[in-house]
Design an enzyme around this catalytic site. Sequence first.
Site, PDB file in Angstrom:
ATOM      1  N   GLU A  86      40.324 -56.581 112.009  1.00  0.00           N
ATOM      2  CA  GLU A  86      41.743 -56.820 112.290  1.00  0.00           C
ATOM      3  C   GLU A  86      41.985 -58.113 113.063  1.00  0.00           C
ATOM      4  O   GLU A  86      42.935 -58.837 112.785  1.00  0.00           O
ATOM      5  CB  GLU A  86      42.330 -55.643 113.079  1.00  0.00           C
ATOM      6  CG  GLU A  86      42.560 -54.415 112.228  1.00  0.00           C
ATOM      7  CD  GLU A  86      43.082 -53.253 113.044  1.00  0.00           C
ATOM      8  OE1 GLU A  86      44.299 -53.026 113.031  1.00  0.00           O
ATOM      9  OE2 GLU A  86      42.264 -52.579 113.688  1.00  0.00           O
ATOM     10  N   ASP A 111      40.187 -50.902 112.820  1.00  0.00           N
ATOM     11  CA  ASP A 111      39.991 -49.898 113.863  1.00  0.00           C
ATOM     12  C   ASP A 111      39.855 -48.494 113.273  1.00  0.00           C
ATOM     13  O   ASP A 111      40.431 -48.198 112.222  1.00  0.00           O
ATOM     14  CB  ASP A 111      41.166 -49.930 114.844  1.00  0.00           C
ATOM     15  CG  ASP A 111      41.126 -51.175 115.723  1.00  0.00           C
ATOM     16  OD1 ASP A 111      40.075 -51.823 115.770  1.00  0.00           O
ATOM     17  OD2 ASP A 111      42.161 -51.483 116.351  1.00  0.00           O
ATOM     18  N   ASP A 162      41.196 -45.559 113.229  1.00  0.00           N
ATOM     19  CA  ASP A 162      42.319 -44.637 113.375  1.00  0.00           C
ATOM     20  C   ASP A 162      43.173 -44.693 112.116  1.00  0.00           C
ATOM     21  O   ASP A 162      42.810 -45.348 111.139  1.00  0.00           O
ATOM     22  CB  ASP A 162      43.152 -44.972 114.621  1.00  0.00           C
ATOM     23  CG  ASP A 162      43.659 -46.413 114.614  1.00  0.00           C
ATOM     24  OD1 ASP A 162      43.567 -47.086 113.563  1.00  0.00           O
ATOM     25  OD2 ASP A 162      44.160 -46.870 115.658  1.00  0.00           O
ATOM     26  N   GLU A 182      46.071 -46.125 111.528  1.00  0.00           N
ATOM     27  CA  GLU A 182      46.559 -47.475 111.229  1.00  0.00           C
ATOM     28  C   GLU A 182      45.447 -48.312 110.610  1.00  0.00           C
ATOM     29  O   GLU A 182      45.662 -49.039 109.633  1.00  0.00           O
ATOM     30  CB  GLU A 182      47.066 -48.149 112.511  1.00  0.00           C
ATOM     31  CG  GLU A 182      48.324 -47.544 113.085  1.00  0.00           C
ATOM     32  CD  GLU A 182      49.538 -47.759 112.202  1.00  0.00           C
ATOM     33  OE1 GLU A 182      49.654 -48.840 111.589  1.00  0.00           O
ATOM     34  OE2 GLU A 182      50.384 -46.843 112.122  1.00  0.00           O
ATOM     35  N   TYR A 232      36.399 -47.210 121.794  1.00  0.00           N
ATOM     36  CA  TYR A 232      37.755 -47.346 121.257  1.00  0.00           C
ATOM     37  C   TYR A 232      38.765 -46.694 122.204  1.00  0.00           C
ATOM     38  O   TYR A 232      38.559 -45.580 122.680  1.00  0.00           O
ATOM     39  CB  TYR A 232      37.825 -46.701 119.878  1.00  0.00           C
ATOM     40  CG  TYR A 232      39.089 -47.033 119.139  1.00  0.00           C
ATOM     41  CD1 TYR A 232      39.478 -48.345 118.939  1.00  0.00           C
ATOM     42  CD2 TYR A 232      39.910 -46.020 118.651  1.00  0.00           C
ATOM     43  CE1 TYR A 232      40.647 -48.652 118.265  1.00  0.00           C
ATOM     44  CE2 TYR A 232      41.071 -46.319 117.959  1.00  0.00           C
ATOM     45  CZ  TYR A 232      41.438 -47.634 117.776  1.00  0.00           C
ATOM     46  OH  TYR A 232      42.597 -47.945 117.109  1.00  0.00           O
ATOM     47  N   ARG A 283      41.995 -45.792 121.868  1.00  0.00           N
ATOM     48  CA  ARG A 283      43.090 -44.921 121.420  1.00  0.00           C
ATOM     49  C   ARG A 283      42.496 -43.563 121.031  1.00  0.00           C
ATOM     50  O   ARG A 283      41.991 -43.383 119.933  1.00  0.00           O
ATOM     51  CB  ARG A 283      43.846 -45.550 120.251  1.00  0.00           C
ATOM     52  CG  ARG A 283      44.575 -46.827 120.640  1.00  0.00           C
ATOM     53  CD  ARG A 283      45.405 -47.392 119.498  1.00  0.00           C
ATOM     54  NE  ARG A 283      46.082 -48.616 119.916  1.00  0.00           N
ATOM     55  CZ  ARG A 283      45.610 -49.835 119.759  1.00  0.00           C
ATOM     56  NH1 ARG A 283      44.419 -50.005 119.177  1.00  0.00           N
ATOM     57  NH2 ARG A 283      46.279 -50.891 120.161  1.00  0.00           N
ATOM     58  N   HIS A 319      37.815 -39.313 118.106  1.00  0.00           N
ATOM     59  CA  HIS A 319      36.933 -40.283 118.761  1.00  0.00           C
ATOM     60  C   HIS A 319      36.475 -39.740 120.105  1.00  0.00           C
ATOM     61  O   HIS A 319      37.024 -38.775 120.632  1.00  0.00           O
ATOM     62  CB  HIS A 319      37.669 -41.610 118.988  1.00  0.00           C
ATOM     63  CG  HIS A 319      38.425 -42.083 117.800  1.00  0.00           C
ATOM     64  ND1 HIS A 319      37.824 -42.446 116.635  1.00  0.00           N
ATOM     65  CD2 HIS A 319      39.766 -42.237 117.598  1.00  0.00           C
ATOM     66  CE1 HIS A 319      38.735 -42.812 115.756  1.00  0.00           C
ATOM     67  NE2 HIS A 319      39.927 -42.685 116.311  1.00  0.00           N
TER      68      HIS A 319
END
Length: 951
Positions: free
Chosen positions: A9, A83, A85, A87, A312, A314, A357
């Site tokens: 990203e 990432d 997740d 998104e 990570y 989030r 996670h």
Amino acid sequence: MAKNLVIVESPAKAKTINKYLGSDYIVEASLGHIMDLPKNGIGVELKKRTFEPQLIISPGKEKLVEKLKKLAAKADAVFLAPDPDREGEAIAAHLEMQLTGSLKGKSTIQRVTFNEITKKAVIEAFTHARKVDANLVDAQQTRRVLDRLVGYEISPLLWDKVRRGLSAGRVQTVALRLIVDRENEIKAFNPVEYWPVDANLRPSGNKQNFTARLYAVDGQRISVETVGAPAFADESTTKNAVAQLEKAKWTVASVEAKERRRNAPAPYSTSRLQQDAANRLGFNVRRTMGVAQRLYEGIELGPEGTVGLITYMRTDSTRVSPEAISEARTYIKSLGEKYLPEKPNSFKGKKDAQDAHEAIRPTHVAMTPEKIKKFLSDEQYRLYRLIWQRFVASQMTAAVYDQTAVEIEAKADRTYNLRVTGSVLKFDGFLKVAEPAKSDAMVQKTADAMKTENPGEGEEDEDKSLPALKAGQALDLVDIVTEQKFTEPPPRFNEASLVKELEERGIGRPSTYASIINTIQERDYVKKISKKFIPTEIGMVVTSLLVKNFPYIFDMAYTAKLEDELDLVESGEEKWTSLLDGFYTHLTDEIKIASEEMEEIKRWEKPTDEKCEKCGSPLILRWGKFGSFYACSNYSKIKPMTIAVSGYKKDAKAVATKITAKFKFPFAIKGMVDDAEAFSEEVHDAKELTAALKLAAERGKKIVADPVSCDFTKENYADKPDLAAGDAQGTEEEEEYCDNCGKQMVLKNGPWGPFMACQDYNADPPCKTVRRLNQKVQQKPPEPTGEPCPLCGMELVKRTGAYGEFVSCSGYPKCKYVKQVLLDVPCPKDGGAIAERKARTGNYFYGCTNYPKCDFTSNQKLVSGPCPKCNSSYLLEVAKEGTIHLVCPNNTEALPKRRKKKGAEEVTTPVVECTFEKDTGVAVETAPAKEATPLARPDPEKTRPLVEAVA
């Protein structure tokens, strides 16, 4: 041989991963999403209810996508590594969609994920490459479509009923509702009086004092409604009790000593990190996530190169990998065997946690904060230390306290019961590593104790020691302290408490909290004053309308339920179209009702008790572009009627009938000659109208019938939140930080004025996060000056505008007089007045007041008086070497050089050449340091930020 292509990203992440993978891999960044729904149009199929999104390449990403296609065409394999997740999975799916057609031969596209950016984790991730997870993509796509449906279906209603430009958000509106509901609670709050009683005591023969709280009389607890602490309800009862206590016999009734253990806290989830970073470090949510993003993507650590320092960031899980636990236990053992529990500590996760996670933890416990401090910025070091300490502490033994609870009796006419509790740290346990500040567990324990029937526990201090006491021991009274208190309303939300509330209610997810808080501020629905959220008037109106007219869509329980359903879509247990179909059914039903029943705020005309200051008529409350305001009820929207004199003479009766059909008495009849009034009279009946028309026809060239109207208005400050108010503490200006990387934002000047930008705006790789400053700021009311306007005689007032304070007529807009600083020098071009003016950049210059007819300007102040050497009628002030010099305008060598404007004609040498220059010896005035720069930093919370972040 072609290389493998890896797409992540952000450029920072690409740099770190490239170092681990070596020369056989090319690592590129997608700079976030490459595809999205179109801005023009809803972009979702609704007729057949397939809800298929019409994705397009994001504007500005076309060249990047073409570049990635060319690289994919040459690569043996393509690995998608955004990432881990929803998104990130959606970004990977969009990349796959765009690149599939460009692949050569047997080339493949695979998805790789890693929870930490370390060499071991990255290499291992590539050995477990997989396909893009369609369920994760569906969950993200469903959330995006849900938000689009709410925004595009409900926002037009707000445009129609309130004003254009407003918008509704599925989750943001619910978060705003929490803030508005809290504000309404504060407004409706009625304080309750109460009188707590504390006694300062000491054992007989001992000099150590301690304080006990009175909680019961004759064994019956004293209490006041809505007050948690034990107290009396009024002053007379309190005075009677104090009088009895002053003559009472004091003894220790009982002493209970016990050992209390305080267990280690769980490692950080996202919301817990955001709360602690706000409470302990003063970081807002955006700053926390920006700094954490950089720690996750990698920091340059000297000879070791770029290293990802945390996992990570989030996550809603407290789960930790066995390898990380083993590493933590090895470190803890070095502190001493007593700090290492027999078996690893485990923690229960939340019931609705996704648990996708690990918890947020350091990638290597051996990298202590002190060891790598020199490589980190201040905010990076502080946040990394918080994460590192929390994780290590989570695997340590409990802290142990010696706790003593003492019951005291004061016997007079009645028996008064008091209690004091103290505790002393016996073994520090996890506190050896954790932050020394009072933990959230203790804060919660104190709050809980205040609600129970066990008074005294709430007053416990962790390090409050008591003198040696035993049952039956006599005590001496030192003094009694009591004071009148009133209950306080619930506090306004700050970022930490709002995140906590959202998490507890199940609204949003860890990855969305920052964007929720950011969005409601961008839309000007709330302001942050002294770090507390205060809803604006428009925020309160919009919330009231949406909650009233969409009770199901914006219900908090339903919003939380949708989050659970999105989790089911992610796990494959629910079909995403079924979720959307149910939601859209509720939405369309409520929109039909709301379109007919929603109140039209823009057409408000509410009567009030206020009187017009001009004509004495009642004022009404109306709604305008910037909120509610008072307007005179005598204002008329009917336009004047113009009648030709010839038409009146031809049929006077028809003219009178035409006028009375349009206007109600009273109104004015005017006889006009050009634009001047030759005659004017207010008429109240038909007889007066006939006479006035005759006189107007005789004296004027045309007749005008004008309704009697008053245009007086004033701001409704009572219903607007006091944005200038703030708590006594924390009113200092809050710095603003980049929500992409966490670095402090700086003020820059661009072609469209000043803007806030990330420090790394021009770095390599760049961070293009900016915030424009061209939004309206809610201003304070005009201040009267006591001076009359030279044009109309009304009072002049001081106002605040885009370029600072200025003085103008209070009769605006009828009188547009603005007070200017005039020089006593006539304009060299047309003889007009020269005024001091302020440029957009903040610099001052001097120009003719007849602009635009006369375009004379000067950057130097003009001074009256002829030049001694030539025929110039004025001189210029020029700052040189710390003093002011008088310079002839024809002395081009002594004047500062001006940059030629684009398209301007070449400046020629003046006809008269002069060398006059005189040093006056007057020192140049220098402004204070903080005012020296023309780009004074604006308050980040007094404007509506518009953030555009590009990694």
